[in-house]
Design a protein around this motif. Structure first.
Motif, PDB file in Angstrom:
ATOM      1  N   GLY A   1       0.827  -1.203   0.000  1.00 29.63           N
ATOM      2  CA  GLY A   1       0.000   0.000   0.000  1.00 29.63           C
ATOM      3  C   GLY A   1       0.858   1.247   0.000  1.00 29.63           C
ATOM      4  O   GLY A   1       0.599   2.206  -0.737  1.00 29.63           O
ATOM      5  N   TYR A   2       1.916   1.212   0.786  1.00 28.92           N
ATOM      6  CA  TYR A   2       2.832   2.350   0.848  1.00 28.92           C
ATOM      7  C   TYR A   2       3.410   2.638  -0.535  1.00 28.92           C
ATOM      8  O   TYR A   2       3.432   3.787  -0.984  1.00 28.92           O
TER       9      TYR A   2
ATOM     10  N   ARG B   1       2.995   6.798  -5.188  1.00 25.36           N
ATOM     11  CA  ARG B   1       2.753   7.144  -6.593  1.00 25.36           C
ATOM     12  C   ARG B   1       1.364   7.706  -6.794  1.00 25.36           C
ATOM     13  O   ARG B   1       1.134   8.588  -7.618  1.00 25.36           O
ATOM     14  N   LEU B   2       0.417   7.166  -6.025  1.00 23.34           N
ATOM     15  CA  LEU B   2      -0.975   7.570  -6.198  1.00 23.34           C
ATOM     16  C   LEU B   2      -1.162   9.057  -5.911  1.00 23.34           C
ATOM     17  O   LEU B   2      -2.000   9.718  -6.519  1.00 23.34           O
ATOM     18  N   ILE B   3      -0.367   9.586  -4.971  1.00 20.63           N
ATOM     19  CA  ILE B   3      -0.534  10.984  -4.585  1.00 20.63           C
ATOM     20  C   ILE B   3      -0.354  11.902  -5.788  1.00 20.63           C
ATOM     21  O   ILE B   3      -1.087  12.873  -5.943  1.00 20.63           O
ATOM     22  N   GLU B   4       0.593  11.586  -6.649  1.00 20.72           N
ATOM     23  CA  GLU B   4       0.818  12.414  -7.845  1.00 20.72           C
ATOM     24  C   GLU B   4      -0.390  12.362  -8.747  1.00 20.72           C
ATOM     25  O   GLU B   4      -0.834  13.379  -9.280  1.00 20.72           O
ATOM     26  N   ASP B   5      -0.914  11.152  -8.931  1.00 21.77           N
ATOM     27  CA  ASP B   5      -2.108  10.972  -9.755  1.00 21.77           C
ATOM     28  C   ASP B   5      -3.254  11.787  -9.165  1.00 21.77           C
ATOM     29  O   ASP B   5      -3.981  12.489  -9.867  1.00 21.77           O
TER      30      ASP B   5
ATOM     31  N   ARG C   1      -0.629   6.275   4.246  1.00 21.69           N
ATOM     32  CA  ARG C   1       0.648   6.627   4.856  1.00 21.69           C
ATOM     33  C   ARG C   1       1.645   7.081   3.802  1.00 21.69           C
ATOM     34  O   ARG C   1       2.299   8.112   3.938  1.00 21.69           O
ATOM     35  N   GLY C   2       1.727   6.319   2.698  1.00 27.28           N
ATOM     36  CA  GLY C   2       2.671   6.649   1.624  1.00 27.28           C
ATOM     37  C   GLY C   2       2.328   7.961   0.948  1.00 27.28           C
ATOM     38  O   GLY C   2       3.193   8.799   0.670  1.00 27.28           O
ATOM     39  N   ALA C   3       1.046   8.134   0.674  1.00 22.63           N
ATOM     40  CA  ALA C   3       0.612   9.344  -0.014  1.00 22.63           C
ATOM     41  C   ALA C   3       0.915  10.582   0.826  1.00 22.63           C
ATOM     42  O   ALA C   3       1.446  11.576   0.324  1.00 22.63           O
ATOM     43  N   LEU C   4       0.600  10.513   2.116  1.00 17.03           N
ATOM     44  CA  LEU C   4       0.801  11.683   2.963  1.00 17.03           C
ATOM     45  C   LEU C   4       2.279  11.967   3.195  1.00 17.03           C
ATOM     46  O   LEU C   4       2.688  13.117   3.347  1.00 17.03           O
TER      47      LEU C   4
ATOM     48  N   VAL D   1       2.346  10.095   9.192  1.00 10.96           N
ATOM     49  CA  VAL D   1       1.134   9.743   9.919  1.00 10.96           C
ATOM     50  C   VAL D   1       1.147   8.272  10.274  1.00 10.96           C
ATOM     51  O   VAL D   1       1.843   7.471   9.657  1.00 10.96           O
ATOM     52  N   ASP D   2       0.352   7.961  11.265  1.00 10.70           N
ATOM     53  CA  ASP D   2       0.144   6.579  11.646  1.00 10.70           C
ATOM     54  C   ASP D   2      -1.305   6.240  11.292  1.00 10.70           C
ATOM     55  O   ASP D   2      -2.224   6.980  11.649  1.00 10.70           O
TER      56      ASP D   2
END
Lengths: 163, 180
Positions: free
Chosen positions: B48-49, B54-58, B136-139, B146-147
């Motif tokens: 997920g991380y 990568r998803l955050i850019e999308d 978590r990865g996106a943030l 974050v937790d």
């Protein structure tokens, strides 16, 4: 509403994970490792294909014959799963079909042309499984393989297994 | 649901089924590969991380959302924009801590668990743990550590699915990132 991007990200990560896990500890992957990865991905796709075709054909009338099924796969099924129709369907009328998709959804983000050609099989294994799973639930056992010569165009070969 | 659902609805629904079924196949495979649920949970979080970063850019490209002013705004964007965009659901944001650094996302329905039942021997499996890693990865890519964890799960018998998010700290930017 679910975004296609999310599926593509998930698919890429699954491929990456499977290959990383298989390689773990070794410096290089050999052909046997690669075969295991492809087989795992294909197996996952198979289950997904079975599930998808069930949902899709729940209310449809039954198919006339093998060609009818293949046309359904090329049009309705391909549209639902890969968001476009197969561009070209060829058959020798003896159980072998070649489905050509010129802008295959799993490859469009990788390249257009020859770059990363050697990586393409990793990203096709799952989809081959999806097609094989769909056909299986429609009563047709098959062997599905894919080949790419120019990205993102892809040819899927379906060979129906006569029992 | 009306029988005459139009093409668009069908194809969007089908994409969600493709995702749901694929996710199910992934979890099944991980359960086969790893000895115990804890390990599977960890793998889901890790994967997920990798997706989240990568998803955050999308997400930023599609939504053109600017920088959030505070954690409350972040929470709203996650629930009302991001979840809606990718999973078609809008969780509610509740249970804020007094310090404003922790909140819960309550999901009435979770598209990942359509058609899913947990067998008895997997009672500690956090089926949707991928989501925690994604968040978590996106943030992290937008400078927030974050937790994230599931505190309630309909698959394990709770009434709702609840994800708890806690702000840990701001990550200092080593390299200029984001909004140039």
């Amino acid at each position: 509403m679910a975004d296609e991007a999310l599926f593509e990200f998930l698919h890429m990560e699954i491929v990456s994970h499977i290959y990383k896990e298989q390689q773990s500890g070794k410096a290089e992957m050999d052909n046997k490792d690669r075969a295991v990865c492809v087989s795992v991905l294909e197996g996952m796709g198979f289950r997904v294909g079975q599930g998808l075709i069930e949902r899709l054909t729940r209310d449809s009338p039954s198919f006339k014959d093998e060609l009818d099924i293949m046309k359904f796969i090329c049009k309705d099924f391909w549209t639902k799963v890969f968001r476009r129709q197969v561009d070209n369907l060829r058959t020798n009328h003896q159980g072998t079909y070649v489905l050509q998709d010129n802008k295959f959804a799993m490859l469009t983000q990788l390249s257009s042309g020859k770059q990363y050609l050697d990586q393409a099989p990793k990203y096709l294994a799952f989809s081959c499984g999806v097609v094989r799973g769909a056909l299986s639930n429609l009563g047709m056992e098959s062997v599905v393989t894919a080949e790419v010569s120019v990205m993102p165009s892809c040819k899927f070969q379906v060979v129906i297994q006569k029992l | 649901m009306s029988r005459q659902s139009n093409r668009t609805t069908d194809s969007k629904k089908m994409n969600s089924e493709l995702f749901t079924l694929t996710y199910g196949a992934l979890v099944t495979q991980l359960c086969k590969d790893y000895e115990n649920d804890e390990e599977v949970n960890k793998q889901l979080d890790k994967m997920g991380y990798n997706i989240g970063v990568r998803l955050i850019e999308d997400f930023l490209a599609r939504s053109s959302i600017g920088r959030c002013q505070d954690f409350r705004e972040t929470a709203d964007v996650i629930a009302k924009v991001a979840f809606k965009m990718y999973l078609g659901i809008t969780p509610s944001v509740t249970n804020w801590s007094p310090a404003g650094d922790e909140f819960s996302l309550i999901l009435e329905s979770n598209p990942l668990v359509d058609f899913v039942e947990l067998p008895d021997n997997h009672s500690t499996l956090i089926y949707s743990n991928l989501l925690c890693g994604v968040l978590r990865g996106a943030l992290e890519m937008v400078q927030m550590a974050v937790d994230v964890k599931f505190v309630q799960d309909t698959l394990r018998g709770d009434n709702v699915t609840e994800i708890r998010m806690k702000f840990i700290k701001r990550i200092e930017e080593n390299v200029p990132a984001g909004d140039e």
